[in-house]
Scaffold this active site. Structure first.
Site, short mmCIF file in Angstrom:
data_model
loop_
_atom_site.label_atom_id
_atom_site.label_comp_id
_atom_site.label_asym_id
_atom_site.label_seq_id
_atom_site.Cartn_x
_atom_site.Cartn_y
_atom_site.Cartn_z
N ARG A 263 30.34 -7.16 -22.13
CA ARG A 263 31.73 -7.59 -21.97
C ARG A 263 31.79 -8.75 -20.98
O ARG A 263 31.25 -8.67 -19.89
CB ARG A 263 32.58 -6.43 -21.46
CG ARG A 263 34.07 -6.74 -21.39
CD ARG A 263 34.87 -5.55 -20.88
NE ARG A 263 34.61 -5.29 -19.45
CZ ARG A 263 35.04 -4.21 -18.82
NH1 ARG A 263 35.71 -3.26 -19.46
NH2 ARG A 263 34.78 -4.05 -17.54
N CYS B 184 34.49 3.35 -25.14
CA CYS B 184 33.68 3.38 -23.93
C CYS B 184 34.48 4.07 -22.82
O CYS B 184 35.53 3.59 -22.40
CB CYS B 184 33.26 1.98 -23.51
SG CYS B 184 34.53 0.72 -23.63
N HIS C 197 0.81 -1.21 0.00
CA HIS C 197 0.00 0.00 0.00
C HIS C 197 0.85 1.27 0.00
O HIS C 197 0.60 2.20 -0.77
CB HIS C 197 -0.94 0.01 1.22
CG HIS C 197 -1.74 1.26 1.32
ND1 HIS C 197 -1.35 2.33 2.09
CD2 HIS C 197 -2.89 1.63 0.71
CE1 HIS C 197 -2.23 3.29 1.96
NE2 HIS C 197 -3.18 2.90 1.14
N GLU D 281 42.52 -2.26 -25.86
CA GLU D 281 43.00 -1.61 -24.64
C GLU D 281 44.47 -1.92 -24.33
O GLU D 281 44.99 -1.49 -23.31
CB GLU D 281 42.13 -2.05 -23.46
CG GLU D 281 42.04 -3.56 -23.28
CD GLU D 281 40.98 -3.97 -22.26
OE1 GLU D 281 40.60 -3.13 -21.42
OE2 GLU D 281 40.55 -5.13 -22.31
N ARG E 97 28.73 -4.22 -18.37
CA ARG E 97 29.74 -4.96 -17.60
C ARG E 97 29.10 -6.10 -16.81
O ARG E 97 28.09 -5.90 -16.14
CB ARG E 97 30.45 -4.02 -16.63
CG ARG E 97 31.13 -2.82 -17.26
CD ARG E 97 31.76 -1.95 -16.17
NE ARG E 97 32.43 -0.77 -16.72
CZ ARG E 97 31.86 0.41 -16.87
NH1 ARG E 97 30.57 0.56 -16.55
NH2 ARG E 97 32.53 1.43 -17.35
N GLY F 276 39.09 0.73 -25.06
CA GLY F 276 39.13 0.98 -23.62
C GLY F 276 40.23 1.98 -23.35
O GLY F 276 41.39 1.60 -23.16
N SER F 277 39.87 3.25 -23.36
CA SER F 277 40.91 4.30 -23.35
C SER F 277 41.68 4.36 -22.03
O SER F 277 42.84 4.77 -22.02
CB SER F 277 40.28 5.65 -23.67
OG SER F 277 39.25 5.97 -22.75
N ASN F 278 41.07 3.95 -20.92
CA ASN F 278 41.78 4.00 -19.64
C ASN F 278 42.98 3.05 -19.63
O ASN F 278 44.11 3.44 -19.31
CB ASN F 278 40.83 3.64 -18.48
CG ASN F 278 39.81 4.71 -18.23
OD1 ASN F 278 40.03 5.88 -18.54
ND2 ASN F 278 38.68 4.33 -17.66
N ASP F 279 42.72 1.77 -19.95
CA ASP F 279 43.83 0.80 -19.97
C ASP F 279 44.82 1.10 -21.08
O ASP F 279 46.04 0.95 -20.91
CB ASP F 279 43.28 -0.62 -20.14
CG ASP F 279 42.99 -1.29 -18.79
OD1 ASP F 279 43.38 -0.70 -17.77
OD2 ASP F 279 42.37 -2.37 -18.78
#
Length: 813
Positions: A600, A773, A421, A702, A511, A723-726
Site C-alpha cells: 500500500r 486486511c 564471535h 474503506e 505498509r 479496510g474494515s476499520n476505516d
C-alpha cells in the site's frame, strides 16, 4: 593412490578433496575440493598446501607426547572451569616445547619454497590456518575454536606458526567445544593449512552466508564486509557493511541487491612490518563509503550460490579482496550449522507479556527470549566466577569465552555485529544474544534480574525484572485445508524473513508507513527541498503551513543538521528516500516470493506526516486529519506529487532492478473513480504501467463511496482490499480512536456486513480480486464465517493471529 595419499605428511590443494576430512580436516578438505572443482567456474581460491593427520601423529610420537597428553586429560575435571584452564595450559605447553621431526621440517621448507617460487617471491607471506579432523562437519563448526596466523613469512616463522597452530587444538575453548559435541580429545588430529596471503589489508574482506542466519530464510545471500583483514569482524570491534542479495532473481539476471546497510568501520587490521597484524584507523572518507562495489557484491553472491549448489547444502563462507590486484578470493567455506539443523516443519513463536520500558537496546541475534541475573564480566580472568543460568554481560567476547557462553541463559555485549564471535556462538548454542548495545556493561549491574528479548525482529531489548513469556510450537505439517486464502499484514521489513515460514499465501497488506517512519525518518518533501532549505531559499507559501515568521522559529538549520546525520552516506537526498523505501519493500516482497505481495502506498495523515523530520514545514494543521489530506488526494496534488513520484520510483526499482515481479500495489483512501484515474496516470508516466509483466493495481475499499461505486472503481482497478476499520468508522460516523464509542458497533454491525456482502459479490461478478486486511476475523469467528460465506478471496492477518485463525476456521468447517 589413496594409500599413497594416506602416507604423506603434506598434500597440495590440488591433491585434496572433500572426502579427505580424516586426513586434513574439514576446512582444508573443503578448500581442496573447491580448488579442484570450482576454479574452473571462475571462483578464485589461493593456492597452498596442508599438513596431514599423519604429520600430526608423527609430531606427537617423535616427542613422546601421546602418554603425556593422555595423563593430562585423565586428571581433567569436566565440571570445573579452573580445571579446564589448567588442562589447556598444560597441553599447549607440551606442544610448544616440542620439536619437529627433521623429515617433517624438510618437507615443510621444500613446499614453502615451491609456493614462493610459484608466486615469484622469496619470502612469500602466507596464512597458517587450523583444520581439525572433526571441524566444519555438519553440526560441528568449531567457529574460532583454534588459531589462525596471518602474514607469516620466512621458513622459521612458518615453522613457529605451524607449531602454535597445532597447540591451539588444546585451547580452553577447543576443549570445551569438543566436550559439548562429544568428541574424544585424543583421537582428533590437527592439520595446518598454509595458503598464499590475499592482500586484504590493502582492501576489504568478510564473510557471507547462503541463507539468513537469524531465521534460516534460504532465498538470500547475506554478505558482510569490512576494510582490512577479516579477523576484525569476529572480534566485533566494528560493525560491517551488510548486503543482502535475492538468489532467485539473481539467477534470472537481475542485479537483486535488495539491502545495502553501511556499517561503522572505524578500525581495520593491516600487515605489521615484521609479520602478523596491527590495528589501524580507517580514514573518515572510507568510513562513509561501502567497502565493496555493486559488481563485487554480485560476483560474491554468484560464487556463494555456485558453492552452495556444488555442496548441496547452505554455506558459511569467508572471502577476501586483494588490494594489489583487485581480485576477489574465497578463503574458506563450511556447512552452515545452526539454521540447517532446525526442523523446517516446526514454527516456533516467542511472546513476551507487557514488558514495559526497555533498559537498553541493541542488535538481536536469534528470535528467542531469555532471563536471569546479570553478571558483568570484564575480562577472561573473571570467567571462573560465572555461574550457569546467568546472563553474560561484557564489552565483547572472543573464542576464549566459549566455556562461559555455554553456561549463559543469554548474552549482552557493548560492541559487535551479527557476525561477531558472541553472535556466532550464541546462535549455535541457541541462546538469545543482543550485541552492540553501546553501554550494556555500564548500565546493567551484576545480580540484577533482567529479561533479554530477541523476539521482535532486528532490535533486541533488555527489560528490568523477570518478565513472563510463553513459547509456542506449531507443526506446520498438521495445518488443515481452509476454504479461504490467508495472507499476512507486514509493516516492518525486519520481521519479513521470520514470518515467511507462516502457512500463508502471500502478503495482503504491506505498509510503507513503518519503513518511512523507522528507516527514512525524514519528510519526503524536506528531502526534495533540501538544497533550498540549506541555502535559505525555501518559501513556505503554497504549503499552507503558516507565515514566514513561524517558519523561521522552526530552526531550519537544526532540521538540516538532523537530515545530514540521518542521510550520512547520501549526497543525493532523494536517492536516499528511494533506496531506503525500495530496500524495505524489497525485503518484504522477497521474503514471500513468488507469492503475491500487495504494497500500500503511503497513508500517513497530516498529523502523522508532521512528526517526521522537517514535517512541520510542509503539513497543514487540520481539525480532522482522519478525513483530511491523505491517500490518493495527496498523490496528484502538485505540492505532494514529487514525493509520490519517489514512491513510484521505489516500486519500479523493486520490480525492474530487484526482479521481484510478485509485487502489486494498492491505493489507499481513494474517494472517487476520478481520483483513481489521476493516480494511475501519474504511475504510468513514472514508468510503472498497469498490466505490464503482470503488474496489478488495487484500491482500498474503506470509504462508503468505494462500495456504492464499486463497479466504477473496478473498471479502473484490478481488485479491492477491504479496510474494515476505516469503513466501519466512516459508515457509522464513529471515531475509531474514541474508546467511549466502541460499544456502538464494530465490523459485525449489520450496516457494515451489508456493505461487505455487496462489494464482495461485485468483485466476484467482475472476476476481480477481493480481500480484507484486519484482525476482526481472528477476533470474531462468526465474522470470519460470514466473510467466507460471502465468497471473499483472502483474509489478511497480523502474523501473530495467523495460526490462531487457521485453527478457528478449521474448527468451524
Amino acid at each position: 593412490m589413496e594409500k599413497e595419499k594416506n602416507e604423506k605428511y603434506l598434500l597440495w590443494l590440488d591433491e585434496i578433496g572433500k572426502d579427505d576430512v580424516a586426513l586434513v580436516g574439514g576446512k582444508n578438505a573443503s578448500l581442496g575440493e573447491m580448488y579442484c572443482h570450482l576454479t574452473s567456474q571462475g571462483i578464485r581460491i589461493p593456492n597452498g598446501f596442508a599438513l596431514t593427520a599423519k604429520a600430526y601423529w608423527h609430531f606427537l610420537k617423535f616427542n613422546h607426547l601421546d602418554d603425556k597428553l593422555s595423563d593430562i586429560f585423565y586428571r581433567f575435571n569436566r565440571q570445573s572451569l579452573v580445571s579446564l584452564a589448567k588442562t589447556g595450559q598444560a597441553a599447549r605447553s607440551l606442544i610448544l616445547k616440542a620439536q619437529f621431526p627433521p623429515d617433517l621440517i624438510q618437507e615443510i621448507k621444500k613446499s614453502y619454497r615451491e609456493l614462493c617460487s610459484q608466486a615469484g617471491k622469496r619470502n612469500l607471506a602466507v596464512a597458517v590456518r587450523s583444520s581439525a579432523t572433526a571441524e566444519d562437519l555438519k553440526g560441528a563448526s568449531f567457529a574460532g575454536a583454534m588459531e589462525t596466523y596471518l602474514n607469516v613469512s620466512g621458513e622459521q616463522n612458518l615453522l613457529n606458526a605451524i607449531k602454535k597452530c597445532i597447540s591451539s587444538l588444546f585451547t580452553d575453548r577447543s576443549i570445551a567445544y569438543r566436550e559439548e559435541k562429544g568428541f574424544d580429545h585424543l583421537k582428533i588430529a590437527l592439520s595446518a593449512g598454509v595458503l598464499q596471503m590475499v592482500r586484504s589489508d590493502l582492501s576489504s574482506s568478510g564473510v557471507m552466508f547462503t541463507l539468513d542466519t537469524e531465521t534460516g530464510f534460504r532465498n538470500v545471500v547475506v554478505i558482510n564486509s569490512i576494510y582490512g583483514v577479516g579477523e576484525m569482524i569476529v572480534k566485533g570491534r566494528v560493525t560491517p557493511d551488510e548486503f543482502i542479495v535475492f538468489k532467485p532473481a539473481l539467477e534470472e539476471g537481475f542485479r537483486s541487491i535488495i539491502v545495502k546497510n553501511l556499517g561503522q568501520k572505524q578500525k581495520k587490521y593491516v600487515y605489521k612490518k615484521n609479520g602478523g597484524l596491527k590495528e589501524a584507523a580507517v580514514p573518515l572518507a572510507q568510513q562513509k563509503s561501502f567497502s565493496l562495489g555493486e559488481d563485487e557484491i554480485i560476483t560474491l553472491a554468484r560464487w556463494a550460490m555456485k558453492i552452495e549448489k556444488y555442496y548441496d547444502f547452505p554455506q558459511d563462507i569467508e572471502w577476501a579482496k586483494d588490494g594489489k590486484t583487485g581480485e576477489l578470493f574465497i578463503v574458506q567455506s563450511r556447512p552452515e550449522t545452526v539454521q540447517t539443523e532446525k526442523k523446517a516443519s516446526v514454527f516456533q513463536e516467542y511472546r513476551i507479556e507487557a514488558p514495559g520500558e526497555a533498559l537498553l537496546e541493541g542488535i538481536a541475534v536469534g528470535n528467542k527470549i531469555g532471563k536471569g541475573a546479570a553478571h558483568i564480566i570484564k575480562n577472561v580472568a573473571q570467567l571462573s566466577q560465572f555461574k550457569k543460568g546467568e546472563v553474560l554481560v561484557t564489552k565483547m567476547t572472543d573464542p576464549d569465552w566459549v566455556p562461559a557462553l555455554r553456561l549463559a541463559s543469554a548474552v549482552i555485549t557493548d560492541e559487535g555485529s551479527r557476525v561477531c564471535h558472541a553472535a556466532i556462538v550464541s546462535r549455535e548454542l541457541g541462546i538469545p544474544c543482543i550485541v552492540a548495545t553501546g553501554a550494556g556493561s555500564r548500565i546493567l549491574k551484576s545480580g540484577q534480574m533482567i529479561t533479554v528479548d530477541c523476539s521482535s525482529g532486528s532490535k533486541g531489548k533488555v527489560y528490568k525484572g523477570d518478565i513472563p513469556f510463553e513459547v509456542k510450537e506449531y507443526d506446520l505439517q498438521g495445518i488443515p485445508p481452509l476454504p479461504v486464502k490467508l495472507t499476512a499484514n507486514i509493516g516492518s521489513p525486519e520481521i519479513a524473513f521470520q514470518n515467511s515460514f507462516l502457512p500463508v499465501e502471500g502478503v495482503g497488506l504491506a505498509r510503507e508507513e513503518f519503513i518511512i517512519a523507522e528507516k527514512i525518518k525524514v519528510h519526503p518533501l524536506a528531502l526534495i527541498h533540501y538544497n533550498e532549505l540549506k541555502h535559505g531559499k525555501f518559501s513556505a507559501s503554497g504549503f499552507g503551513t503558516s507565515d514566514e515568521s513561524r517558519i523561521a522559529k522552526l530552526k531550519i538549520q537544526k532540521i538540516i543538521r538532523e537530515i545530514d546525520r540521518i542521510t550520512l552516506e547520501h549526497h543525493d537526498k532523494q536517492e536516499y528516500f528511494v533506496r531506503e523505501l525500495a530496500e524495505g519493500i524489497g525485503k518484504i516482497v522477497a521474503a514471500f516470493w513468488p507469492k503475491p505481495v500487495i504494497v500500500r502506498f503511503s497513508d500517513f495523515k497530516t498529523n502523522e506526516y508532521s512528526q517526521l523530520v522537517g514535517g512541520e514545514l510542509f503539513e497543514p494543521q487540520e481539525e480532522n486529519p482522519m478525513i483530511g489530506w491523505r491517500g490518493a488526494s495527496r498523490y496528484y496534488d502538485e505540492k505532494f506529487k514529487p514525493a509520490f513520484l519517489m514512491e513510484c520510483e521505489a516500486i519500479k526499482r523493486v520490480r525492474d532492478v530487484f526482479g521481484l515481479k510478485n509485487l502489486k500495489v494498492m491505493i489507499p483512501f481513494c474517494r472517487t473513480p476520478e481520483e483513481g484515474k489521476k493516480v494511475i496516470e501519474i504511475m504510468r508516466q513514472s514508468g510503472i504501467e498497469q498490466g505490464k509483466d503482470g503488474f496489478e493495481i488495487y484500491v482500498m475499499c474503506e470509504i462508503p463511496s468505494n462500495v456504492i461505486l464499486a463497479e466504477q472503481f473496478l473498471e479502473i482497478f484490478d481488485g479491492m482490499s477491504i479496510g474494515s476499520n476505516d469503513l466501519t468508522q466512516l459508515t457509522l460516523g464513529m471515531d475509531r480512536d474514541n474508546g467511549g464509542l466502541s460499544h456502538i458497533g464494530d465490523e459485525r454491525n449489520e450496516a457494515i456486513k451489508k456493505m461487505l456482502k455487496q462489494v464482495i459479490a461485485i468483485c466476484r461478478e467482475k472476476g476481480k480480486y477481493c480481500g480484507i486486511c484486519g484482525d476482526a476475523p481472528s477476533s470474531f469467528p462468526d465474522f470470519a464465517d460470514f466473510l467466507i460465506d460471502c465468497g471473499i478471496e483472502s483474509i489478511s492477518l497480523s502474523p501473530d493471529a495467523v495460526i490462531k485463525t487457521i485453527f478457528i476456521l478449521a474448527k468451524n468447517q
